[in-house]
Design a protein around this motif. Sequence first.
Motif, PDB file in Angstrom:
ATOM      1  N   HIS A   5      -2.594  -4.204   8.718  1.00  0.00           N
ATOM      2  CA  HIS A   5      -2.596  -2.872   8.092  1.00  0.00           C
ATOM      3  C   HIS A   5      -3.155  -1.895   9.115  1.00  0.00           C
ATOM      4  N   HIS A   7      -2.506   2.151  10.907  1.00  0.00           N
ATOM      5  CA  HIS A   7      -1.782   3.423  10.995  1.00  0.00           C
ATOM      6  C   HIS A   7      -1.633   3.771  12.469  1.00  0.00           C
ATOM      7  N   HIS A  58       1.649   7.164   0.760  1.00  0.00           N
ATOM      8  CA  HIS A  58       0.223   6.976   0.504  1.00  0.00           C
ATOM      9  C   HIS A  58      -0.225   7.751  -0.733  1.00  0.00           C
ATOM     10  N   GLU A  84       2.257   2.142   3.463  1.00  0.00           N
ATOM     11  CA  GLU A  84       1.226   1.956   2.485  1.00  0.00           C
ATOM     12  C   GLU A  84       1.596   2.662   1.195  1.00  0.00           C
ATOM     13  N   HIS A 146      -5.011  -4.168   0.301  1.00  0.00           N
ATOM     14  CA  HIS A 146      -5.712  -3.826   1.531  1.00  0.00           C
ATOM     15  C   HIS A 146      -7.088  -3.260   1.181  1.00  0.00           C
ATOM     16  N   ASP A 194      -6.971  -1.086   9.721  1.00  0.00           N
ATOM     17  CA  ASP A 194      -6.907   0.190   9.013  1.00  0.00           C
ATOM     18  C   ASP A 194      -7.281   1.355   9.934  1.00  0.00           C
TER      19      ASP A 194
HETATM   20 ZN   LIG Z   1      -4.461   2.546   5.238  1.00  0.00          ZN
END
Ligand SMILES: [Zn+2]
Length: 249
Positions: A5, A7, A58, A84, A146, A194
């Motif tokens: 996970h 970004h 998101h 996500e 997550h 993350d």
């Molecule tokens: Zn995230």
Amino acid sequence: MMDFHCHLDLYPSARTVHTEAARRCEFVWLVTTSPRAFIATSRILQPAPTIIISPGLHPEVAHQRHNELPLLLEEIGRASAVGEVGLDGSARYREHFSVQKAIFEATVERCSELGGRVLSIHSRSAAKEVLDTLERHSAHGTAVLHWFSDSPTQLRRAIELGCWFSIGPAMLRSANGLRLAASLPSERVVPESDGPFAKLDSRPIMPWQAMDIVGPLANVWGLTEDKVRAQLTENGRELRHMMTAENSQ
Ligand SMILES: [Zn+2]
């Protein structure tokens, strides 16, 4: 090194991080925050066999991006992984909860209709509603929660529902994170950074640091670090296998 996970597109020097991650990591799951970001990121970053980019929406931007839902549902048709996505019931986003719910419901329903996807799911202060949604569409595939931070009761329910869990070094800095991690099923846990949102000592966590969870996990699970590393690697390979193209139709 694996990261389930990340970004990656949102680091200040995304291209450099991407190149470095492709070189150092066995696998990285790049989750996007909107269907348009998914398209842009897929164009900008060189395809790498070890990096999967997935379409998402998101919950923190759900109220601004809800008109992109049809695009997301279309992209899910071609993707084997989704994220996500999810719900955020914390004070800051609670006022947009109904928009979030409509989007998440449609997303999970679509995954279910398509025979299942691997989903990276945000559930901050909303685990109950997330699990209710997953339950309503039981053929959704594999849900990876997550940074799970809800109650032990919801955690037990998530485990019974067959959820997986991606956890990162930042989560294991808190007493509550460690307590929850202690009761996770070790065969359904994978590492996550993350990054760049998650930080350690005010620096964004990098994809190759996701595996730093080995030490704290070894402590709470009462296993050697070697055992934990081997288990996480095996889990990661299994989950990655579920995310490969043969799962999409
Ligand atoms: Zn995230």
